[in-house]
Each structure stands twice: as C-alpha cells, then as structure tokens.
Enzyme design. Structure first.
Site, PDB file in Angstrom:
ATOM      1  N   ASP A 127       0.792  -1.233   0.000  1.00  0.00           N
ATOM      2  CA  ASP A 127       0.000   0.000   0.000  1.00  0.00           C
ATOM      3  C   ASP A 127       0.825   1.286   0.000  1.00  0.00           C
ATOM      4  OD1 ASP A 127      -2.655  -0.969  -0.088  1.00  0.00           O
ATOM      5  OD2 ASP A 127      -2.515  -1.566   1.999  1.00  0.00           O
ATOM      6  N   ASP A 135      -6.901  -3.914  -5.449  1.00  0.00           N
ATOM      7  CA  ASP A 135      -6.538  -2.590  -4.920  1.00  0.00           C
ATOM      8  C   ASP A 135      -5.099  -2.202  -5.295  1.00  0.00           C
ATOM      9  OD1 ASP A 135      -8.188  -4.339  -3.446  1.00  0.00           O
ATOM     10  OD2 ASP A 135      -8.198  -3.078  -1.679  1.00  0.00           O
TER      11      ASP A 135
HETATM   12  N1  GLY Z   1      -7.206  -1.298   0.130  1.00  0.00           N
HETATM   13  C1  GLY Z   1      -8.103  -1.657   1.132  1.00  0.00           C
HETATM   14  C2  GLY Z   1      -9.508  -1.236   0.938  1.00  0.00           C
HETATM   15  O1  GLY Z   1      -9.918  -0.754  -0.086  1.00  0.00           O
HETATM   16  O2  GLY Z   1     -10.246  -1.408   1.871  1.00  0.00           O
END
Ligand code: GLY
Length: 381
Positions: free
Chosen positions: A114, A177
C-alpha cells in the site's frame, strides 16, 4: 415547418437545462469544498497533540487514528494538499506538510503493497505542488522499498504477508486494490514492474462479465494460481464495490501514465460492467451481489473520480453523466456531513470491511480524499 421549430426549441431548452444543472452542481461542489477545508483544519488541530498518528475514521463519537504503517495514513495529508491546491489557503499547506512529515519512516517500510496510497497521496501531492526535493527523495526511496515485493515468477507485487513463511506455495496474495500503487512506480520509472503487474492482473483478476475478484492467491514458487477469492466482499464470486472502483481507477490511471491502449480498453470494460449495476442515487451498495444493503460512499467517490478521467480519454458522455449523478448525491445532505459534525470527516456512510464488522456505515479518510479529487476534477472540466 412547425414541427422542425418545435424540435429545435426542445433541443435548445434541453441544452440550457443541462448547462444550468452543471452550473448548479459546480456551485454545490464549491460549497462542499469550503466545508471540506474547514473540516480538515479542525481535524488537524485535534490531531496535532496526538503524536505519530493519522485520522482514519470516526466511531462512537471518537476519531479513530492509525499509525503511519496503516494503509490509510496518506489520505489525510493528501486531502489537505488537494484542498490547498483548490483554495490557496496557506494554513492548509502548513498542516498538509506537518502531517506528511509524520509518514517519513515509510520510505524504508517493506511490509505492505500500500506504499503507493500512503506515500503518493501525501508526498506525491506535496512534491507536485511545491517542487521541494525533500518530498521527491522520500517518494524515490519508498518506491525502492515497494519493488522489493515484486516476484517475477508471479509477475506481481505481493499485497499482504499473511502466512508467507509457513506456506510459500499457498499464500502469495494479490488484491485488485494493488493497481493503485502502480502510479508511484510508473512515476519513478519502474515501468517494467508496474506494467508486468498490471498485465498479470488483467489476465487473472477478471471474470467473463468484466467484474473483478478481490484476491488472487498465487504459488510464489511457480506463479500458478491457487485460488480466487474475496477478503472484504460478500463472497468469493461476488463483486465487492470498492474492488470494482479500484480496478476502474487503476486502469484509467495506467493509461494516463503509459499511453498504452490495452489499459484504456480494460478500464472501459470495467466501466461497462459497473454502469448498469449502480442504483438510483448512483452510490453503490458495498457489494453488487450482497443482499445486505449498506451504501459505500468511498466506492462512489473513487468511481466518480475515475469516471471523470475516463470521460476525458474517451469523450463517452455516459461516464460523465454517471460521475455527475455520483457527485450530486455525495454533495447532498444524504452523504455530505455538516460543518463540525462527523468527526470532521467530509462524507458519511462508508464501508471499510463489512464481513469483519469493522468500519460499517462510517466516514473514511479515503472516501474524503477521492471525493475532493473528483470534485476538483469536475470543476476543472
Ligand atoms: N485497500 C483496502 C480497501 O480498499 O479497503
């Protein structure tokens, strides 16, 4: 002749109506951004004494905070950078810088995929708006940390670490994601890694109907697919709304960053899946296939921002119209919190993780970030 005149009059009045609706939406977005700026300043003042933490949500009357290593940490400084860009308010710039610097240690963090969210929303906007080389150096170092998670056998950056040591053949998880983290890598020149990840995702993450799985689990030794499943959605076969939003945004962004037609084509396919699944107010249920009804404003905000960018690349009016419907809803009382309420977050009604019963029907820092980005993109059209 009369008929022709009538048709012409109807056409002109519908154009005029369309224009005035757009002007109305723009004016309500400008008002919403004023409220947003005031909310962020109040939240910054509340957060200053809470050292080392960033605001994430609001629950039971309290602001929920997170450490820099939480995936959401970059959105609060990020939204203040965006609002500074919109307003020129130096106070917002000062707070944006202060909270961006709380994330400096992330430059050496290799524990998550992330980093793109965390560092590019904060340091990325900071550098874009100021040109200060300090910010750039952090982005470059963080990108070096992020690429340590790339496995060429799989062709992807690993998302989560769960079970890594125990099950190397069973647990190399990649989530949709992760497409969002590629912007920072493209920007830093890691084109091969970013494009290989995107191409592997195109190949393995999508169903026949162009909806996306949330998680693809790979064997990290062979690159074979072990399982396709969900983590935050309703079921392994369902379409988790925010996952569809990340896909739409991620491929549209990859087209912007690379000019490669295949990413635009994938973005259009995802858009064609999403459009007929959106309800009357255009804000999706948290999962398109779930019986449980719970709106996710964050998914609506991410989609709106992506639809505006995709409209710019395709000139397809359907995308713009959908973004307008989403923004109209988000800027209405149904989703936009009044000044001083909602823990100083901008939007109400987000869903973080419904199956785990965490963050259900709450404000979310990422919903706020993409709402402000979408509003600014719309105002700039
Ligand atoms: N990347 C985690 C979410 O969208 O909750």
């Amino acid at each position: 002749m009369r008929k022709l005149l009538l048709v012409a009059l109807l056409a002109i009045s519908s154009i005029l109506c369309g224009c005035s609706e757009r002007q109305q939406l723009k004016s309500s977005l400008r008002d919403a951004l004023k409220v947003a700026a005031a909310q962020q300043k109040a939240k910054a003042e509340y957060m200053i004494p809470i050292e080392g933490k960033l605001p994430k949500s609001f629950k039971n009357g309290e602001i929920v905070t997170a450490k820099p290593q939480d995936w959401t940490s970059g959105f609060f400084p990020g939204v203040m950078w965006l609002l500074y860009e919109h307003s020129g308010d130096e106070q917002l710039k000062e707070y944006a810088d202060l909270f961006t610097r709380r994330l400096e240690e992330l430059k050496d963090y290799t524990g998550t995929h992330d980093l793109g969210f965390m560092v590019f929303c904060s340091y990325g906007n900071a550098y874009r708006l100021t040109g200060d080389p300090y910010y750039k150096s952090i982005i470059e170092q963080a990108s070096k940390s992020l690429i340590t998670r790339f496995n060429p056998t799989v062709g992807c950056i690993r998302s989560w670490n769960t079970g890594r040591k125990e099950n190397p053949e069973l647990d190399y998880m990649v989530i949709i994601d992760n497409m969002m983290n590629l912007e920072m890598l493209e920007w830093c020149g890691y084109h091969d890694i970013a494009r290989t990840h995107a191409d592997t995702t195109t190949k393995n993450h999508f169903r026949e109907d162009n909806s996306t799985y949330h998680v693809v689990v790979y064997n990290e030794l062979t690159g074979e697919i072990v399982k396709k499943r969900t983590a935050q959605g309703f079921s392994d076969d369902s379409a988790w709304a925010r996952g569809q939003a990340w896909g739409l945004y991620g491929y549209t962004m990859m087209y912007r960053m690379t000019g490669e037609q295949r990413y635009l084509e994938q973005a259009v396919k995802i858009a064609e899946y999403i459009l007929p699944h959106l309800p009357e107010d255009a804000i999706p249920n948290w999962d398109f296939d779930a019986d449980v009804q719970m709106k996710d404003s964050s998914a609506g905000a991410i989609m709106a921002s992506a639809f505006i960018e995709l409209y710019g690349f395709t000139q397809n009016k359907e995308y713009l119209t959908m973004a307008e419907r989403q923004l109209r809803s988000l800027a209405s009382d149904a989703y936009l919190a009044p000044l001083g309420e909602n823990g100083y977050f901008i939007l109400k009604h987000g869903v973080g993780h419904l199956p785990a019963n965490t963050e259900v029907d709450v404000p979310l820092s990422y919903g706020d970030y993409y709402f402000v980005e979408a509003a600014m993109r719309y105002l700039a059209l």
